[in-house]
Design a protein around this motif. Structure first.
Motif, short mmCIF file in Angstrom:
data_model
loop_
_atom_site.label_atom_id
_atom_site.label_comp_id
_atom_site.label_asym_id
_atom_site.label_seq_id
_atom_site.Cartn_x
_atom_site.Cartn_y
_atom_site.Cartn_z
N GLU A 121 1.33 -12.09 4.96
CA GLU A 121 1.50 -13.53 4.71
C GLU A 121 2.59 -13.77 3.66
O GLU A 121 3.39 -14.70 3.80
CB GLU A 121 0.19 -14.14 4.23
N THR A 146 -0.58 -3.35 10.50
CA THR A 146 -1.06 -2.29 11.40
C THR A 146 -2.57 -2.21 11.25
O THR A 146 -3.09 -2.15 10.13
CB THR A 146 -0.41 -0.95 11.03
N VAL A 147 -3.26 -2.25 12.38
CA VAL A 147 -4.73 -2.21 12.38
C VAL A 147 -5.18 -1.15 13.38
O VAL A 147 -4.83 -1.24 14.57
CB VAL A 147 -5.32 -3.58 12.78
N ASN A 157 -4.26 1.82 14.04
CA ASN A 157 -3.11 2.42 14.75
C ASN A 157 -2.41 1.48 15.73
O ASN A 157 -1.85 1.94 16.72
CB ASN A 157 -3.54 3.68 15.51
N GLY A 164 -0.76 0.42 5.89
CA GLY A 164 -1.37 1.18 4.80
C GLY A 164 -0.81 2.58 4.69
O GLY A 164 -0.49 3.05 3.62
C1 LIG Z 1 -9.58 -2.76 9.69
C2 LIG Z 1 -8.32 -2.19 9.13
C3 LIG Z 1 -7.67 -1.20 9.83
C4 LIG Z 1 -6.49 -0.66 9.35
N1 LIG Z 1 -5.85 0.30 10.07
C5 LIG Z 1 -4.67 0.79 9.62
C6 LIG Z 1 -3.96 1.77 10.36
O1 LIG Z 1 -4.38 2.21 11.42
N2 LIG Z 1 -2.78 2.22 9.89
C7 LIG Z 1 -2.27 1.78 8.71
O2 LIG Z 1 -1.21 2.20 8.33
N3 LIG Z 1 -2.94 0.85 7.98
C8 LIG Z 1 -4.12 0.35 8.40
N4 LIG Z 1 -4.78 -0.59 7.68
C9 LIG Z 1 -4.22 -1.02 6.40
C10 LIG Z 1 -3.42 -2.30 6.52
O3 LIG Z 1 -2.42 -2.17 7.48
C11 LIG Z 1 -2.81 -2.61 5.19
O4 LIG Z 1 -3.84 -2.86 4.25
C12 LIG Z 1 -1.86 -3.77 5.21
O5 LIG Z 1 -1.22 -3.90 3.98
C13 LIG Z 1 -2.61 -5.06 5.53
O6 LIG Z 1 -1.71 -6.11 5.60
P1 LIG Z 1 -2.23 -7.61 5.37
O7 LIG Z 1 -2.51 -7.76 3.90
O8 LIG Z 1 -1.14 -8.48 5.84
O9 LIG Z 1 -3.47 -7.77 6.17
C14 LIG Z 1 -5.97 -1.12 8.13
C15 LIG Z 1 -6.64 -2.12 7.43
C16 LIG Z 1 -7.80 -2.65 7.93
C17 LIG Z 1 -8.50 -3.72 7.15
#
Ligand SMILES: Cc1cc2nc3c(=O)[nH]c(=O)nc-3n(C[C@H](O)[C@H](O)[C@H](O)COP(=O)(O)O)c2cc1C
Length: 396
Positions: free
Chosen positions: A260, A306-307, A309, A339
């Motif tokens: 965001e 990324t969620v 994978n 992440g």
């Molecule tokens: C349910 C969930 C699954 C996630 N899966 C991954 C993943 O597969 N690979 C990765 O690099 N990060 C993963 N993350 C980490 C997020 O990508 C990371 O926290 C990112 O900064 C979130 O961005 P946002 O604040 O815009 O939501 C995951 C986070 C959550 C909550």
């Protein structure tokens, strides 16, 4: 709502559905819709053009009864979809002598979708006419607006085109006529975006047919009847053309705020560069408004974390909608936070693989965006702005 006379012996006999809020389990209809059926009392033959959604068959029947219609010679089916033809079986029971008139493709659909006896169906060819005595109808095939069998029915002498879904809108109203498109523009544009936009090439070709016949009135099968057709026609010409506006659609979703922050930075940078930004936070987005914004935009920007994978499902939905609706945007890019391993881009591009727009490399950051990521986003905004300018002055 009762039937209404359009001109002498030509009536609207459809149904207004003020309560309907979703069409095709997909298209939001915040203002309901109408199912427009039209009755023509010729000196020798009586014709019904299209019917109504089967949930409102009785309304149509009451309208016919109130006009003392005891015999219908022909029921014309411009489109086999149930909201137009779904009441044909009911009407054939009420008016057993009636024959259904349509094209060969529509006949096939009607027999499969509605189980209509093929012996009740008369097929016509493109440009064939039907003599009603003092009126003549001409059938103009208009495939792919929005099914393969769609056609227009043209009432020649008073110059009224029954255009089926073409130039329609989901809008329920006791006033069935429109003289001012601005009054229904959001609904008219939403209808174009969700139903017509995937078929821009066919729309252009059908608009040429309208240029030839120059109808005085256009009576679609949803929404108000256009008493001044030039404005809705020119709106379709603009939307179906290859010209884009200096606008972008920025769609994003964020779970913990990092994406965001990136979206907000892009928003201010793009705005600073003079681009109109349609911003959609996808967990609270009205899909109809998103679809409408896609109509004119020169570029589309997708943002998400990324969620597991891959893509956040809400972003996957938005991307799938874009790939289905085929907007004319010339540029696509993306951004997001991850992440430990960025995986959203590949999935996103897979979903968008059929779009013709150029893809420019996106910006991704690990965790919360730092100064470097923000600078990369500023550079991306500048790149988008340059590309928009190269789309040509006529586009702005
Ligand atoms: C349910 C969930 C699954 C996630 N899966 C991954 C993943 O597969 N690979 C990765 O690099 N990060 C993963 N993350 C980490 C997020 O990508 C990371 O926290 C990112 O900064 C979130 O961005 P946002 O604040 O815009 O939501 C995951 C986070 C959550 C909550």
């Amino acid at each position: 709502m009762n039937s209404k006379e359009i001109i002498e012996n030509v009536f609207w006999v459809g149904a207004q559905d003020f309560k309907r809020r979703l069409f095709d389990s997909l298209v939001p209809t915040p203002d309901g819709t109408s199912y427009n059926a039209y009755l023509i009392k010729g000196s020798q033959k009586t014709v019904l053009i299209d019917t109504v959604d089967p949930t409102m068959s009785e309304v149509l029947l009451q309208n016919l009864v109130s006009l003392n219609i005891t015999k219908i010679d022909f029921i014309i089916s411009n489109h086999a979809e149930q909201d137009h033809s779904g009441s044909i079986p009911f009407l054939l029971r009420q008016y057993p002598e009636a024959k259904v008139v349509t094209n060969e493709k529509c006949k096939d659909q009607l027999t499969h979708l509605l189980n209509i006896n093929p012996e009740k169906i008369i097929t016509i060819k493109d440009n064939e006419t039907l003599d009603l005595g003092n009126f003549t109808l001409r059938f103009i095939f208009a495939p792919w607006v929005h099914w393969p069998e769609t056609m227009f029915t043209y009432l020649q002498e008073p110059n009224i085109l029954f255009s089926c879904d073409f130039l329609g809108s989901h809008f329920a109203s006791t006033d069935i006529f429109s003289k001012d498109l601005d009054e229904i523009l959001p609904q008219f544009k939403l209808y174009y975006a969700e139903i017509m936009m995937p078929y821009r090439a066919q729309i252009k070709s059908h608009l040429q047919k309208l240029d030839t016949i120059k109808p005085a009135i256009i009576a679609p099968s949803h929404g108000p009847i256009h008493l001044l057709p030039s404005r809705p026609i020119s709106a379709y010409k603009q939307w179906a053309s290859d010209n884009v506006k200096n606008e972008t659609v920025l769609m994003y979703v964020s779970m913990h705020g990092s994406t965001e922050k990136m979206a907000n930075h892009l928003l201010s940078e793009l705005t600073r560069q003079g681009i109109k930004v349609h911003l959609f936070e996808l967990s609270s987005t009205d899909i109809g408004k998103l679809a409408s914004a896609l109509v004119d935009a020169g570029s589309l920007i997708f943002g998400g974390p990324t969620v597991v994978n891959g893509l956040h499902p809400l972003l996957a939905y938005a991307a799938y909608l874009v790939s289905m609706l085929k907007p004319k945007a010339r540029l696509i890019t993306m951004f997001g936070s991850y992440g430990w391993a960025q995986k959203m881009q590949e999935q996103l591009l897979n979903i968008l693989s059929s779009t013709k727009a150029e893809v420019i490399p996106g910006v991704f950051c690990k965790g919360c965006p730092n100064n470097e990521s923000m600078q990369a986003l500023s550079n991306l905004a500048t790149e988008i702005s340059h590309r928009h300018k190269s789309f040509g002055q006529e586009s702005f």
